[in-house]
Write a protein that holds these residues in place. Sequence first.
Motif, mmCIF file in Angstrom:
data_model
loop_
_atom_site.group_PDB
_atom_site.id
_atom_site.type_symbol
_atom_site.label_atom_id
_atom_site.label_comp_id
_atom_site.label_asym_id
_atom_site.label_seq_id
_atom_site.Cartn_x
_atom_site.Cartn_y
_atom_site.Cartn_z
ATOM 1 N N SER A 73 1.292 -1.221 0.029
ATOM 2 C CA SER A 73 0.202 0.343 0.145
ATOM 3 C C SER A 73 0.952 1.081 -0.414
ATOM 4 O O SER A 73 2.420 0.765 0.505
ATOM 5 N N ASN A 74 0.386 2.389 -0.344
ATOM 6 C CA ASN A 74 1.141 3.637 -0.195
ATOM 7 C C ASN A 74 0.375 4.131 0.335
ATOM 8 O O ASN A 74 -1.047 4.865 0.190
ATOM 9 N N GLU A 75 0.672 4.875 1.994
ATOM 10 C CA GLU A 75 -0.060 4.954 2.806
ATOM 11 C C GLU A 75 0.902 5.877 3.331
ATOM 12 O O GLU A 75 1.691 5.481 3.897
ATOM 13 N N GLN A 76 0.329 6.526 3.844
ATOM 14 C CA GLN A 76 1.165 7.596 5.257
ATOM 15 C C GLN A 76 1.509 6.773 6.616
ATOM 16 O O GLN A 76 0.747 5.316 6.695
ATOM 17 N N HIS A 77 3.016 7.501 7.114
ATOM 18 C CA HIS A 77 3.250 5.344 7.831
ATOM 19 C C HIS A 77 3.816 6.930 9.229
ATOM 20 O O HIS A 77 4.882 6.976 9.591
ATOM 21 N N GLY A 78 2.735 7.680 10.081
ATOM 22 C CA GLY A 78 3.426 9.295 10.420
ATOM 23 C C GLY A 78 4.712 10.034 9.975
ATOM 24 O O GLY A 78 4.308 9.441 8.998
ATOM 25 N N PRO A 79 5.246 10.387 10.892
ATOM 26 C CA PRO A 79 5.982 11.868 10.755
ATOM 27 C C PRO A 79 7.062 11.493 9.647
ATOM 28 O O PRO A 79 7.636 12.592 9.574
ATOM 29 N N THR A 80 7.415 10.031 10.034
ATOM 30 C CA THR A 80 8.958 10.113 9.775
ATOM 31 C C THR A 80 8.892 9.056 8.650
ATOM 32 O O THR A 80 10.049 8.529 7.994
ATOM 33 N N GLY A 81 7.982 7.741 8.790
ATOM 34 C CA GLY A 81 7.600 6.480 7.746
ATOM 35 C C GLY A 81 7.704 7.052 6.286
ATOM 36 O O GLY A 81 6.859 8.679 5.804
ATOM 37 N N LEU A 82 8.036 6.408 5.399
ATOM 38 C CA LEU A 82 7.791 6.834 3.730
ATOM 39 C C LEU A 82 6.667 6.470 3.515
ATOM 40 O O LEU A 82 6.107 5.542 4.040
ATOM 41 N N THR A 108 6.260 3.123 2.480
ATOM 42 C CA THR A 108 6.168 1.623 3.188
ATOM 43 C C THR A 108 5.758 0.250 3.526
ATOM 44 O O THR A 108 6.476 -0.669 3.318
ATOM 45 N N ASP A 109 4.951 0.550 2.803
ATOM 46 C CA ASP A 109 4.037 -1.153 2.650
ATOM 47 C C ASP A 109 4.210 -1.749 1.988
ATOM 48 O O ASP A 109 4.385 -3.281 1.642
ATOM 49 N N TRP A 110 4.925 -1.054 0.388
ATOM 50 C CA TRP A 110 4.994 -1.621 -0.472
ATOM 51 C C TRP A 110 5.860 -1.978 -0.770
ATOM 52 O O TRP A 110 7.122 -2.297 -1.284
ATOM 53 N N LEU A 111 7.230 -1.122 -0.416
ATOM 54 C CA LEU A 111 8.840 -1.093 -0.734
ATOM 55 C C LEU A 111 9.241 -2.354 0.472
ATOM 56 O O LEU A 111 10.500 -3.069 0.324
ATOM 57 N N CYS A 112 8.659 -2.496 2.050
ATOM 58 C CA CYS A 112 9.134 -3.880 3.089
ATOM 59 C C CYS A 112 9.162 -5.106 1.983
ATOM 60 O O CYS A 112 9.593 -5.943 1.917
ATOM 61 N N PRO A 113 7.946 -5.663 1.458
ATOM 62 C CA PRO A 113 7.504 -6.710 0.905
ATOM 63 C C PRO A 113 8.662 -6.824 -0.668
ATOM 64 O O PRO A 113 9.115 -7.632 -0.837
ATOM 65 N N GLU A 114 9.355 -5.600 -1.121
ATOM 66 C CA GLU A 114 9.707 -6.152 -2.167
ATOM 67 C C GLU A 114 10.951 -5.763 -1.574
ATOM 68 O O GLU A 114 11.809 -6.548 -2.593
ATOM 69 N N ILE A 115 11.573 -5.362 -1.194
ATOM 70 C CA ILE A 115 13.055 -5.363 -0.558
ATOM 71 C C ILE A 115 13.770 -6.670 -0.025
ATOM 72 O O ILE A 115 14.092 -7.136 -0.393
ATOM 73 N N ILE A 116 11.968 -7.062 0.690
ATOM 74 C CA ILE A 116 12.949 -8.647 0.937
ATOM 75 C C ILE A 116 12.688 -9.872 -0.398
ATOM 76 O O ILE A 116 13.575 -10.768 0.051
#
Lengths: 253, 253, 253, 253, 253, 253
Positions: free
Chosen positions: A31-40, A43-51
């Motif tokens: 997902s492409n969505e807010q992750h708080g003040p500092t999160g990208l 985040t939610d699509w980058l993590c599974p892609e990274i792994i």
Amino acid sequence: MLIHLSSWPEIDARLKSGAALSKTVVVPIGSNEQHGPTGLLGTDWLCPEIIAHAAERGDDSLIVAPTFNIGMAQHHLAFPGTISLRPSTFMSAITDWVSSLARHGFERIYFLNGHGGNVATIEATFAEIYAEWSFVEERPPFVLKLRNWWDLPGVHRLCEEIFPVGHGAHATPSEIAVTQAAYPDHIKIADYSPKIAPMGPIRDALDYRARFPDGRIGSDPAQASPEKGQTIIDASVPALLKDVADFAAEVLP
Amino acid sequence: MLIHLSSWPEIDARLKSGAALSKTVVVPIGSNEQHGPTGLLGTDWLCPEIIAHAAERGDDSLIVAPTFNIGMAQHHLAFPGTISLRPSTFMSAITDWVSSLARHGFERIYFLNGHGGNVATIEATFAEIYAEWSFVEERPPFVLKLRNWWDLPGVHRLCEEIFPVGHGAHATPSEIAVTQAAYPDHIKIADYSPKIAPMGPIRDALDYRARFPDGRIGSDPAQASPEKGQTIIDASVPALLKDVADFAAEVLP
Amino acid sequence: MLIHLSSWPEIDARLKSGAALSKTVVVPIGSNEQHGPTGLLGTDWLCPEIIAHAAERGDDSLIVAPTFNIGMAQHHLAFPGTISLRPSTFMSAITDWVSSLARHGFERIYFLNGHGGNVATIEATFAEIYAEWSFVEERPPFVLKLRNWWDLPGVHRLCEEIFPVGHGAHATPSEIAVTQAAYPDHIKIADYSPKIAPMGPIRDALDYRARFPDGRIGSDPAQASPEKGQTIIDASVPALLKDVADFAAEVLP
Amino acid sequence: MLIHLSSWPEIDARLKSGAALSKTVVVPIGSNEQHGPTGLLGTDWLCPEIIAHAAERGDDSLIVAPTFNIGMAQHHLAFPGTISLRPSTFMSAITDWVSSLARHGFERIYFLNGHGGNVATIEATFAEIYAEWSFVEERPPFVLKLRNWWDLPGVHRLCEEIFPVGHGAHATPSEIAVTQAAYPDHIKIADYSPKIAPMGPIRDALDYRARFPDGRIGSDPAQASPEKGQTIIDASVPALLKDVADFAAEVLP
Amino acid sequence: MLIHLSSWPEIDARLKSGAALSKTVVVPIGSNEQHGPTGLLGTDWLCPEIIAHAAERGDDSLIVAPTFNIGMAQHHLAFPGTISLRPSTFMSAITDWVSSLARHGFERIYFLNGHGGNVATIEATFAEIYAEWSFVEERPPFVLKLRNWWDLPGVHRLCEEIFPVGHGAHATPSEIAVTQAAYPDHIKIADYSPKIAPMGPIRDALDYRARFPDGRIGSDPAQASPEKGQTIIDASVPALLKDVADFAAEVLP
Amino acid sequence: MLIHLSSWPEIDARLKSGAALSKTVVVPIGSNEQHGPTGLLGTDWLCPEIIAHAAERGDDSLIVAPTFNIGMAQHHLAFPGTISLRPSTFMSAITDWVSSLARHGFERIYFLNGHGGNVATIEATFAEIYAEWSFVEERPPFVLKLRNWWDLPGVHRLCEEIFPVGHGAHATPSEIAVTQAAYPDHIKIADYSPKIAPMGPIRDALDYRARFPDGRIGSDPAQASPEKGQTIIDASVPALLKDVADFAAEVLP
């Protein structure tokens, strides 16, 4: 083998090779969505892609599809940068991905998910897809599996060991650490207040923003570091390879 | 500014900044589909992503959304690795992207497209989106624009100059050159036979494969090189920045 | 042979006759939408109907379906009398027409289109229809073709010769002339101001009306006359017959 | 006033005129489907068109939309020439017609129907349209009415008087007579066997063809003549004008 | 045999038994909507359930599905307690019920309906279901039938005999009497004013409430009594059994 | 207060009463699907209905809607008597229930669920419903909650205490016991082999039947008894009342 960096004859040859994972494909989904003040936001699509990409670099027998980067994030829409599909759209899109991949002969389709908010809709989609076959008394030529990356064997425990306090449920230090390891040039800093964000139910976007003013749920992302992220990635890669291999080897009744 | 590598407060600040392009967003959009014996399956979404990201590196005022990587490629489904949405699914998904981005205050949404086969469906989607407003006598708070990267001012002419013969219509040397420039480790080689692929109409997948056995239409991709690709990218970047700026500055009646 | 003025046994006999065009059907398709101060609201569906019926009168081997008279005209909705389908509705309706005609054994379905704004949606529909077959590795028993009447070989050039200035893009003198030839009792007169209407992008209905206050785009319809219209019809008829015959005779791979 | 032969300023002026029927529009709606050995495939959309156009010729205050010529005829699909929408498509299309007409300020939309098989779906569509308003506690700015032409006051009785035996339910002598009056050059002749067709339930297309081998239900169309058709038209025209005027004048609670 | 109180092996055995009604299933279907000052909101789904269950108690060979309790009641939404499906949703749901029941081998599916407002949508759904088969030239392995309980042979006449005046069209004394017989503890009393409710057209919810302030149409429910209700039930039961048996025994062409 | 046994004025009065639970409604929701050799096909909708109705008998302030009796059971379709909605249909239907109830002023809508297989689709539906508001920056006038009856506080622990071995995941002794308590005349007996059914993943219907030949998953329903069922009901009732009261009293941010 990353599908998007391969040619069709390469995919064709692999599918016909009879190799161990040749009919299994991993789809990073998030997902492409807010992750708080500092999160990208990614985040939610980058993590599974990274792994998944790290795993593929280590073991080329793993076939990885392009990343499904927009999921179900309606509750985050009050934060700029969030992009969400309606669940019904999400279902149609997943269905078409599955139809495409199955058409080529992939018999095991493994979704490596990075967003808890996707789970219900992905599972509903699996049921929608299976229902087409169940109503007509036929077996589908493929099997579907959903795995959140943090639910890979051993990973969740590791994350809790690294972050025993303030792991939380959204904008967690573990997911932010994973992106820090992969995108060290995009690490952001903020003063979190409160240090650990509140918990609560998830409903519509304005309710969400009222409950969780900076976007986090129960987390203290200040604990994240690229090193911790790399530790999590390093643990996730073999867990993913093992999990996919088990799925590929599963004998159907 | 790449949305997926930004935090929501960064996007929020930019949207409120009043800067020139602060309410305009570029969405790279393409397709994951066969591109002949040597072209990457990701060619059509990689090209607009490569160009948009290069432009953003040069000018941070450009806001770039995540890449919409799966489009309308039903005619390529007889070649492994192709992933296609049905046009109706594609329309729903684009609609949700637009709803999300417009919700945040983006008033100009610019789709930089990498796949000719997407054009009809994207235009139909724009009409579907506008229709919601047209039926109720209201103006939408956003304007939509579709631009194929090869139609950026000056680019198509450049491609024809570089490849005066055998540019063709699918798996063109220009798009393959662009991916070679960006992914030099994934350059593939094949003996093309015939050197220049045939032309013909595009219908269903089996008809396509019968007409175009190796997937190319009218092209001779052997002419591609990373250097030529870089030349095309270098010309596309300022053309994109200019085109987006013009779009952002357009005064509505 | 006009389907709607035939009985089913007549259609049945023709389909079984083995005659040259016996498995090909022409569907006039257009839109009911404003055509400037003087153009008929029906212009875009009347033109292909006029041409197709004229062709059928000359050559009974041509099978002509009823006219598909409402298309995609959301941008004209700010002008009274316009009736538009949403693109998604238009797609469903075309799909059902095709399913019906193919069910009877028509193997070539030729849409003679009278509205530029229909093109994207019709092409998206063709892809939607073909996709059903492409996903399951089967060939459809029919082939679809879209032809705008002004793109019939030679016709566009003729129109430009007759109207070298102020042909424009909407409410063109050529289409208005065609309707004047067929409906001489309904010719309307107005003072056009400006003589040649402005050009510009097409978006939602209110944007359209603000840009094009009397509905025309780039045209000077005052040049139209029934005689010129008849000239265009007379040129279009043999072009249509030839084009349909070529389509019917096309050998599939 | 026929919308398709009018210009938008003419419709605009009428809508603003305050004339008796200026905010009421009649939509002839029917089906293109087999009508037995001799009936025209277009019978069901031609009849309401014939009657509505005749009424408009007599009283220009009547505003008549283009004819909605394809309806719900799935049960006739085993007979060549039939074109059917699925009910769900039919519903979407009617909805868009209503949205378009209501957008212009038509407050009373009157469907003059020529096909019994359309009735259930049209009524379901009215409910679908009204439901959008009912769920949100608002009143729609329009009222919808469905009238079969044979149910116009006095018409059904007249048909039964003219054809006391063998009127039947499909391919009736009355509807065929109406088309004979309007299209005397397309009258067809056949030996009917049996003279009066059987009755029975209506289900899917193959069931229908097995029950009603030549397409008729309960009718003896040999009784039709252009003269009888003209008698029916002559009775229908004033009945339509009266019915529409009553509808337009109806005071809402 | 009530499906919901049976086990799957019991249904399985019955389906394989070859017994008279073993491949026929009755689905009580209705609506949950206001029924005037005293009628139960469940009246329209309770009545067919009451009659079908009474029939099943008398003759276990009757197979009765769970009750489809929410139908098309958009016009009643201005009265609290009403629950309505949009017609399009209703159609999808009925389709899935039919697909499920047909999947198990039920060849005759009989809907015993309790709500006049359902009729159009149910019939449209039958056409939608049949159309899937009609378009592809196949016969469905099932036949569908709709019967309103008051249209069971002899029942409507009985109701009119019992309530010669003020039977009306909604919140009729007959349907209220049936629920009184079955739910004597929930009988409610009111002063009706006027004694007999007005008649009129049915449109959207606010129009309905303005026309029919207490919800009734043309009825005087004060005439209802549990005894009269029992009389109606007692007449309906054999009529249902006979009607279902005839349907099950019908020979298809 | 059971909605279906109430009149609209009664619901209206309650909604306006200002009483504690007057704007909260409980919807029992489940599925009609096989429950092993002895379980009732209706088990999953009967259980929440039994508990909710028992609660309502004890505390009339509880408002209970009719039971939503057909859910998502595609995986059970290989067992006769199962009726399933596709997830997409299920979503539309739940949406319409919510729209109807919210229209009347219910501000808290509580789904008491009896089928684990419903959870993903119900949650996806909540997101679909909320998304309509989230996209347009408005708050919905209602809040939705899903609670499985066995997840009512204390209930799951009780079930595990009563059935420490062989509780399993489908056709559990606890749910079967609940139906035995409520429908003692429909208790069925079978020799289970194996005593405790196997566990495994849930996919399509034929896969399911191959894995779980008699339908059970991991359970030993022979342990069920009406007495144990009553114990569970007696514990569930106060838990439900407390849970609903908490939900009704929850203060929104």
